[in-house]
Design an enzyme around this catalytic site. Sequence first.
Site, PDB file in Angstrom:
ATOM      1  CB  CYS A  56       1.941  -5.045   7.383  1.00 12.20           C
ATOM      2  SG  CYS A  56       1.460  -3.841   8.626  1.00 12.20           S
ATOM      3  CB  CYS A  81       3.823  -0.257  13.877  1.00 17.81           C
ATOM      4  SG  CYS A  81       4.163   0.184  12.150  1.00 17.81           S
ATOM      5  CG  ASP A  82      10.293  -1.327  11.559  1.00 24.21           C
ATOM      6  OD1 ASP A  82      11.000  -1.035  12.538  1.00 24.21           O
ATOM      7  OD2 ASP A  82      10.752  -1.482  10.415  1.00 24.21           O
ATOM      8  CB  CYS A 138      23.447   0.809  10.516  1.00 23.09           C
ATOM      9  SG  CYS A 138      23.485   0.062   8.865  1.00 23.09           S
ATOM     10  CB  CYS A 182      18.448   5.060   7.361  1.00 20.15           C
ATOM     11  SG  CYS A 182      18.094   3.878   8.682  1.00 20.15           S
ATOM     12  CB  CYS A 205      -3.065   9.423  -1.716  1.00 25.66           C
ATOM     13  SG  CYS A 205      -4.843   9.160  -1.875  1.00 25.66           S
ATOM     14  CB  CYS A 232      -9.857   6.273   2.293  1.00 27.94           C
ATOM     15  SG  CYS A 232      -8.103   6.691   2.315  1.00 27.94           S
ATOM     16  CB  CYS A 261     -10.994   6.361  -2.891  1.00 28.61           C
ATOM     17  SG  CYS A 261      -9.808   5.868  -4.168  1.00 28.61           S
TER      18      CYS A 261
END
Length: 374
Positions: A271, A292-293, A15, A22, A356, A333, A336
């Site tokens: 996503c 996945c990124d 970059c 980042c 959360c 979760c 919840c």
Amino acid sequence: MSAISVMIKPASSACNMNCVYCFYRDEASKRFKSDRGLMCLATLKKVFVEAFEYAKKDPVYIVFQGGEPLLAGKDFFRQAIIWASELNKYGAPIYLNVQTNGTLIDDEWAKIFRHGNILVGLSIDGSEALNAMRVYADGGESFSDVMDAVNILNENGVEFNALCVVTKNVARNIRETYRFLRNNVSRFIQFVPVLKRARISADGMVSRERDFSAETDACGREYSLSADDYYAYLSGAFDEYLKDILTGKYTSVRNFDNLVRLSRGYRAEMCGMNGHCERQFVIEADGTAYPCDFFCLDAYETGNINECGFSALESSPAAVRFLKEGSVLREECAACAYYKLCGGGCRREALDIDKCEATKKFLRNALRHLVRIR
């Protein structure tokens, strides 16, 4: 046949800027080989060939991201546009997108985007003061160059939206940020809360913690979000979003648009909001693939596009393990009341428990308004 979403990193983690928050630079540093160089045209062509073969007549979504993807050069993108048409032997709908810091954009770049019908995501964190952490490698400010890019894109009729990283300063001035972006950049906005330094090791092990030490830039300015900061961002931005809707001046905020969809019983298109990780493909500059990124780590390498197709990549042990891990319902979760609205959050963001707690507080107040919005 199946729609396919591919993120291409043509310049790997390289970059021309040095944004302290980042996440990809931090993530790449955990790999055995952090920088994969520039993508060659042979690898780019292979991505298109295999994507069209995988999708057949279903949609193909290609996004160029980084690092800074424009470092791959104009000829690289010109060739991508040609192959998006020439190699599309089944006539699949194809959508091209590039996420850029905007500092390299000139008239020639804008004409390339317009010719290729490439949707541009422009990274900007608000006004000049709020954008202060988006700096060049030498520490120089980038705001004026990004605003020049806004003008160039508008003059050339290029479609673009704004991507804003929500730092502590942005969160505490979220109404000002929202209005600046809406009035001066784009009425299509995506807010991305800054990711705290991940407790993710090279082997993919993660830890989930409540207490993170404050993260600061070279000037000593904190940028990571506390629970109060995160709630201030959500509640303040949503108030502005709702106000625009009620006054007939709708501004698309991707995060909230998806909450509206979920509140009405539809799936989110974003996503990380449907309660589980979904099948995606990230192709690094040398062809190495990841699911996945946020998890482009050695432990999650699924193969290399130069050696196999997307069907083989998605059925690799690493890809199967990743999706399995991303479908585990956490105990808190399951109990919840708001799980159906957030799906437990993005797996990477869910490492931060503070978010959360803030999300539950926000949804408790926002739910009655979400169901009113059509």
